[in-house]
Design a protein around this motif. Structure first.
Motif, short mmCIF file in Angstrom:
data_model
loop_
_atom_site.label_atom_id
_atom_site.label_comp_id
_atom_site.label_asym_id
_atom_site.label_seq_id
_atom_site.Cartn_x
_atom_site.Cartn_y
_atom_site.Cartn_z
N TYR A 21 0.82 -1.21 0.00
CA TYR A 21 0.00 0.00 0.00
C TYR A 21 0.86 1.27 0.00
CZ TYR A 21 -3.18 3.69 1.28
OH TYR A 21 -3.88 4.86 1.29
N ALA A 22 1.83 1.35 0.88
CA ALA A 22 2.68 2.56 0.97
C ALA A 22 3.42 2.79 -0.34
CB ALA A 22 3.65 2.44 2.14
N GLU A 23 3.94 1.73 -0.93
CA GLU A 23 4.65 1.85 -2.21
C GLU A 23 3.72 2.36 -3.31
OE1 GLU A 23 6.30 -1.03 -5.75
OE2 GLU A 23 6.04 -1.89 -3.75
N LEU A 24 2.50 1.81 -3.37
CA LEU A 24 1.55 2.23 -4.39
C LEU A 24 1.10 3.67 -4.18
CD1 LEU A 24 -0.57 -1.05 -4.65
CD2 LEU A 24 1.21 -0.23 -6.23
N SER A 25 0.98 4.08 -2.94
CA SER A 25 0.64 5.46 -2.63
C SER A 25 1.77 6.40 -3.06
CB SER A 25 0.35 5.61 -1.14
OG SER A 25 -0.01 6.93 -0.84
N ARG A 26 3.00 6.03 -2.80
CA ARG A 26 4.15 6.84 -3.24
C ARG A 26 4.17 6.95 -4.76
NH1 ARG A 26 6.95 3.97 0.57
NH2 ARG A 26 7.97 2.70 -0.98
N LEU A 27 3.91 5.84 -5.44
CA LEU A 27 3.87 5.85 -6.90
C LEU A 27 2.79 6.82 -7.40
CD1 LEU A 27 4.63 4.75 -9.70
CD2 LEU A 27 2.98 2.89 -9.30
N ALA A 28 1.62 6.77 -6.81
CA ALA A 28 0.54 7.67 -7.20
C ALA A 28 0.93 9.12 -6.96
CB ALA A 28 -0.74 7.32 -6.43
N HIS A 29 1.60 9.38 -5.84
CA HIS A 29 2.04 10.74 -5.53
C HIS A 29 3.05 11.23 -6.56
CE1 HIS A 29 4.55 13.68 -3.11
NE2 HIS A 29 3.41 14.29 -3.33
N LEU A 30 3.99 10.39 -6.91
CA LEU A 30 4.99 10.80 -7.89
C LEU A 30 4.40 10.99 -9.28
CD1 LEU A 30 7.94 8.53 -6.72
CD2 LEU A 30 7.76 11.02 -6.50
N LEU A 31 3.39 10.19 -9.62
CA LEU A 31 2.78 10.32 -10.94
C LEU A 31 1.87 11.54 -11.06
CD1 LEU A 31 1.88 6.59 -11.70
CD2 LEU A 31 3.71 7.96 -12.74
N THR A 32 1.16 11.86 -9.99
CA THR A 32 0.19 12.96 -10.06
C THR A 32 0.71 14.25 -9.47
OG1 THR A 32 -0.82 12.43 -7.93
CG2 THR A 32 -1.77 11.37 -9.90
N GLY A 33 1.66 14.16 -8.55
CA GLY A 33 2.14 15.35 -7.85
C GLY A 33 1.17 15.81 -6.78
N GLU A 34 0.16 15.02 -6.49
CA GLU A 34 -0.86 15.38 -5.51
C GLU A 34 -0.80 14.42 -4.33
OE1 GLU A 34 -4.72 15.51 -7.29
OE2 GLU A 34 -3.96 16.47 -9.10
N SER A 35 -0.29 14.91 -3.21
CA SER A 35 -0.20 14.03 -2.05
C SER A 35 -1.57 13.66 -1.51
CB SER A 35 0.65 14.69 -0.96
OG SER A 35 0.07 15.93 -0.58
N ASP A 36 -2.53 14.58 -1.60
CA ASP A 36 -3.87 14.29 -1.09
C ASP A 36 -4.54 13.17 -1.88
OD1 ASP A 36 -3.50 16.33 0.71
OD2 ASP A 36 -4.67 17.80 -0.44
N ALA A 37 -4.31 13.13 -3.17
CA ALA A 37 -4.97 12.14 -4.02
C ALA A 37 -4.24 10.80 -4.01
CB ALA A 37 -5.04 12.66 -5.45
N ALA A 38 -3.01 10.78 -3.60
CA ALA A 38 -2.20 9.56 -3.69
C ALA A 38 -2.80 8.41 -2.89
CB ALA A 38 -0.78 9.85 -3.22
N ASP A 39 -3.19 8.67 -1.66
CA ASP A 39 -3.79 7.60 -0.84
C ASP A 39 -5.08 7.09 -1.45
OD1 ASP A 39 -1.76 7.56 1.06
OD2 ASP A 39 -2.77 9.00 2.38
N ASP A 40 -5.89 8.01 -1.98
CA ASP A 40 -7.15 7.61 -2.61
C ASP A 40 -6.90 6.74 -3.84
OD1 ASP A 40 -8.57 9.00 -0.70
OD2 ASP A 40 -8.89 10.76 -1.99
N LEU A 41 -5.94 7.14 -4.66
CA LEU A 41 -5.63 6.36 -5.86
C LEU A 41 -5.10 4.97 -5.49
CD1 LEU A 41 -4.02 9.05 -8.18
CD2 LEU A 41 -6.23 7.94 -8.46
N ALA A 42 -4.24 4.90 -4.48
CA ALA A 42 -3.72 3.60 -4.04
C ALA A 42 -4.86 2.74 -3.51
CB ALA A 42 -2.65 3.79 -2.98
N ALA A 43 -5.75 3.33 -2.74
CA ALA A 43 -6.89 2.57 -2.21
C ALA A 43 -7.81 2.11 -3.33
CB ALA A 43 -7.66 3.43 -1.20
N ASP A 44 -8.07 2.98 -4.30
CA ASP A 44 -8.91 2.59 -5.44
C ASP A 44 -8.27 1.46 -6.24
OD1 ASP A 44 -10.74 4.54 -4.73
OD2 ASP A 44 -10.13 5.96 -6.30
N ALA A 45 -6.95 1.52 -6.40
CA ALA A 45 -6.25 0.47 -7.13
C ALA A 45 -6.35 -0.85 -6.37
CB ALA A 45 -4.78 0.85 -7.32
N LEU A 46 -6.17 -0.80 -5.07
CA LEU A 46 -6.25 -2.03 -4.29
C LEU A 46 -7.67 -2.59 -4.26
CD1 LEU A 46 -3.67 -1.05 -1.61
CD2 LEU A 46 -3.55 -3.08 -3.06
N LEU A 47 -8.66 -1.73 -4.27
CA LEU A 47 -10.04 -2.20 -4.36
C LEU A 47 -10.28 -2.92 -5.68
CD1 LEU A 47 -12.90 -2.33 -3.19
CD2 LEU A 47 -13.33 -0.11 -4.28
N ALA A 48 -9.77 -2.33 -6.76
CA ALA A 48 -9.89 -2.98 -8.08
C ALA A 48 -9.16 -4.33 -8.07
CB ALA A 48 -9.32 -2.07 -9.17
#
Length: 188
Positions: A21-48
């Motif tokens: 989870y932490a790694e996927l959240s970091r990846l999302a943060h680096l891809l979007t530049g949005e720290s607020d959205a990173a956790d949500d994107l990682a959670a959405d990915a894991l739900l999928a």
């Protein structure tokens, strides 16, 4: 009541979640530049991933699959943000118009009638007639097809004519919004 297989899959997914989870959240943060959205994107990915867990766990590289899901979600978010920024820029690029001695009661009537329209019809009418955008510019601003703009504008204007009882509705909308449009935006 879960079966042994379901419990095993659940425990396996939970371990995967904890490890990545932490790694996927970091990846999302680096891809979007949005720290607020990173956790949500990682959670959405894991739900999928959870919804496809039987296939994911059988894959040779489940983490690579998870990274791909995060990348796709990030790409979608970036595209959505770019579209939203274009819409905002298009909306604010129009110069402000001044109206001498406006008909205040007319402005209030038009604003009330516009508020009664469903959002998409209202947006099409306002962008086409108050901001003088073309059908194509309106479609771009709303993220819909030109055909949808034509249909929604026509239906919205017909509804305004019914509500206002006037054949000169486009001019009335234009004048009313040029003078008092800022109050309409705050009300909804």
């Amino acid at each position: 009541m879960g079966t042994v297989v379901d419990d095993a899959a659940s425990a396996e997914f939970h371990a995967f979640f904890e490890r990545h989870y932490a790694e996927l959240s970091r990846l999302a943060h680096l891809l979007t530049g949005e720290s607020d959205a990173a956790d949500d994107l990682a959670a959405d990915a894991l739900l999928a991933l959870w919804h496809r867990w039987d296939r994911v766990r059988a894959a040779d590289h489940p983490v690579a699959y998870a990274r791909g899901v995060v990348a796709n979600l990030a790409r979608t978010r970036i595209r959505s943000t770019v579209r939203e920024r274009r819409r905002i820029a298009l909306f604010w690029s129009q110069r402000e118009e001044k109206t001498e001695n406006p008909d205040i009661s007319g402005v209030v009537d038009v604003q009330d009638a516009l508020r009664r329209l469903p959002f998409r019809k209202r947006a099409c009418v306002v962008l086409r007639h108050a901001f003088d955008l073309s059908e194509k510019e309106t479609a771009l601003a709303l993220g819909v097809s030109v055909g949808t703009v034509k249909s929604q504008t026509s239906k919205g204007m017909a509804e305004l004519q019914r509500l206002l009882g006037s054949a000169g509705v486009p001019r009335t909308v234009h004048v009313a919004m040029a003078r008092g449009g800022e109050t309409l935006g705050r009300n909804r």
